[in-house]
Design a protein around this motif. Sequence first.
Motif, mmCIF file in Angstrom:
data_model
loop_
_atom_site.group_PDB
_atom_site.id
_atom_site.type_symbol
_atom_site.label_atom_id
_atom_site.label_comp_id
_atom_site.label_asym_id
_atom_site.label_seq_id
_atom_site.Cartn_x
_atom_site.Cartn_y
_atom_site.Cartn_z
ATOM 1 N N ILE A 176 10.864 7.756 -1.137
ATOM 2 C CA ILE A 176 11.060 7.262 0.228
ATOM 3 C C ILE A 176 10.595 8.334 1.208
ATOM 4 C CG2 ILE A 176 12.724 6.401 1.904
ATOM 5 C CD1 ILE A 176 12.409 4.557 -0.473
ATOM 6 N N ASP A 177 9.583 8.002 1.991
ATOM 7 C CA ASP A 177 9.102 8.941 3.002
ATOM 8 C C ASP A 177 9.730 8.602 4.350
ATOM 9 O OD1 ASP A 177 7.727 6.689 3.875
ATOM 10 O OD2 ASP A 177 5.794 7.358 3.096
ATOM 11 N N LEU A 178 9.424 9.410 5.365
ATOM 12 C CA LEU A 178 10.054 9.237 6.673
ATOM 13 C C LEU A 178 9.650 7.916 7.317
ATOM 14 C CD1 LEU A 178 11.848 10.367 8.889
ATOM 15 C CD2 LEU A 178 9.852 11.575 9.817
ATOM 16 N N ASP A 181 17.654 12.951 5.422
ATOM 17 C CA ASP A 181 18.507 13.337 6.545
ATOM 18 C C ASP A 181 18.764 12.146 7.470
ATOM 19 O OD1 ASP A 181 18.610 15.916 5.600
ATOM 20 O OD2 ASP A 181 17.021 16.669 6.919
ATOM 21 N N LEU A 182 17.739 11.369 7.728
ATOM 22 C CA LEU A 182 17.892 10.201 8.598
ATOM 23 C C LEU A 182 18.797 9.150 7.946
ATOM 24 C CD1 LEU A 182 17.146 8.528 11.094
ATOM 25 C CD2 LEU A 182 15.097 7.764 9.855
ATOM 26 N N ALA A 224 0.823 -1.207 0.000
ATOM 27 C CA ALA A 224 0.000 0.000 0.000
ATOM 28 C C ALA A 224 0.855 1.254 0.000
ATOM 29 C CB ALA A 224 -0.923 -0.010 1.220
ATOM 30 N N ASN A 225 2.078 1.154 0.543
ATOM 31 C CA ASN A 225 3.020 2.256 0.583
ATOM 32 C C ASN A 225 4.433 1.674 0.642
ATOM 33 O OD1 ASN A 225 3.536 1.678 3.468
ATOM 34 N ND2 ASN A 225 1.477 2.539 3.755
ATOM 35 N N VAL A 226 5.430 2.526 0.639
ATOM 36 C CA VAL A 226 6.814 2.035 0.588
ATOM 37 C C VAL A 226 7.164 1.243 1.844
ATOM 38 C CG1 VAL A 226 9.245 2.707 0.438
ATOM 39 C CG2 VAL A 226 7.538 3.918 -0.933
ATOM 40 N N LYS A 227 6.750 1.736 2.996
ATOM 41 C CA LYS A 227 7.036 1.014 4.244
ATOM 42 C C LYS A 227 6.439 -0.388 4.207
ATOM 43 C CE LYS A 227 5.990 1.089 9.213
ATOM 44 N NZ LYS A 227 5.345 1.853 10.311
ATOM 45 N N ASP A 228 5.205 -0.481 3.799
ATOM 46 C CA ASP A 228 4.522 -1.773 3.725
ATOM 47 C C ASP A 228 5.242 -2.711 2.759
ATOM 48 O OD1 ASP A 228 2.411 -3.692 4.066
ATOM 49 O OD2 ASP A 228 1.566 -3.004 2.157
ATOM 50 N N ALA A 229 5.597 -2.201 1.575
ATOM 51 C CA ALA A 229 6.282 -3.027 0.575
ATOM 52 C C ALA A 229 7.643 -3.487 1.083
ATOM 53 C CB ALA A 229 6.436 -2.252 -0.732
ATOM 54 N N GLU A 242 12.122 2.584 9.151
ATOM 55 C CA GLU A 242 12.276 1.123 9.119
ATOM 56 C C GLU A 242 13.581 0.734 8.424
ATOM 57 O OE1 GLU A 242 10.599 -1.187 10.571
ATOM 58 O OE2 GLU A 242 9.056 0.142 11.372
ATOM 59 N N LEU A 243 13.868 1.367 7.316
ATOM 60 C CA LEU A 243 15.088 1.052 6.567
ATOM 61 C C LEU A 243 16.338 1.321 7.393
ATOM 62 C CD1 LEU A 243 13.997 2.614 3.163
ATOM 63 C CD2 LEU A 243 14.590 0.218 3.498
#
Length: 508
Positions: free
Chosen positions: A308-310, A335-336, A280-285, A315-316
């Motif tokens: 890539i969002d925050l 930045d992170l 559904a989003n990058v984090k989920d994938a 998670e990454l």
Amino acid sequence: MATVKITRALVSVYYKDNLEPIIHFLGKQGVEFVSTGGTQEFIEKLGYPVVPVEKLTNYPSIFGGRVKTLHPAIFGGILYRRENAGDLAQAKEYGIGPIDLVIVDLYPFEETVAKGGSEEDIVEKIDIGGISLIRGAAKNFNDVLIVSARTQYNELLALLQSKNGSTDLEDRKHFAAKAFDVTSHYDSAIFGYFNQQQNIPSLKASIQQGKVLRYGENPHQQGVFYGKLDELFDQLNGKELSYNNLVDVDAAVNLVKEFDGETAFVIIKHTNACGVATGANVKDAYLKAFQADTISAFGGVLASNKKIDLAAAEELNKLFFEILIAPDFESPALDLLKTKKNRIILKQKQALTATRQFKSLLNGVIEQDHDLKTDSKEDLKPVTKRIATATEVEALLFASKICKHTKSNTIILAVNGQLLASGVGQTSRVDALKQAIEKAKAFGFSLKGAVMASDAFFPFPDCVEIAHEQGIEAVIQPGGSIKDQDSIDFCDKHNMAMVFTGIRHFKH
């Protein structure tokens, strides 16, 4: 001649960017200019006299500018050998003066082709006089300095300033080598244009941008990358890319582009996918991709086809990885991710467009089309009594995309939108399947209701038999074995669905 003081220069260029400082330096040194057309006007506007080429040749520019400098008065001044008594005598007899410096570039053939010019426009951009001048001056590097491209202007000016308008033999030999690089590249481009229709079986590949790598595949091997990597990526963080990094980056971007229109994430290790998912989003994938192999992901190459969002970056950032590739990054996310100084972060600016691939082997090179075929619903041919459900079809196509980018022999086990496990690079397709089953179980996946993809046909029914034992209910493969019916019969007997694509996806 070891040292040559420049007294006479032939200057005839298409591009005049950054030429002005050179003209001023030479003019103040009292160098005589020989030129024609627009370059002559350019030099004269800077306040220096010019001897027109036409004055030396006693011929005007003819045939629409196709013939201007092709004359012994010009080429003799470039090619005669200053220390050869016979050449000196002939130069004196025919009144041919020496030319010590030639600054010439070539008509923009490649640019005209790239812009979609007409055949007439393209043919007129095949330089004749310019390339002949470059070759002549480069051949006589013992006496003449050749500058064959505007990219060499800064180097030329620095040389002239450091040696007060003189050149040494090594200087001239260095520029001669650059000149032959220019001419060979130019001719290769022209051949490539004409050979699009002629299909002459001759390989001409020229890439002028090269970057020496830290080493090759292993530290005792040297490595160089040839290409314009900066056109493809902006590197936002991290150390220099290595040979192995580049190989894995290529694998990652080629795989993730298969999922156009979806949010996808891939994790690559040694060119094979150890995690692939859509979500559904990058984090989920990412989290779904990571589940497939939480061990191999360590030190992997990661790629997303979305920004890539925050939330994804948080998670990454928990994982040690070598490289992350994405089309963009939110500022807080970047930045992170940049808090690890060696972590390579690449912003992909454009899609891969190459349609051919090359590989050196034995005493030559093999070339082929890229495997650009992605299996679709229209390619699927049901061969069993049970027809795959809509959900199974989506899962089968998902698995097939991964299969296409995995080293043969390969078996992919998946559910819709998530790789469960893969068996890669095995000498036996059965071994590939057993490897995939073992990995799936090791990471806690149940294979009941999963699907199986194979890059090539099953020569025996053993793979579908093993798959059935694990609860796999649908299979995608190319078909084409003389024993296809054995696998079909087994599937029918055990209520499995199987589709043929008619397309094999070997990857070696």
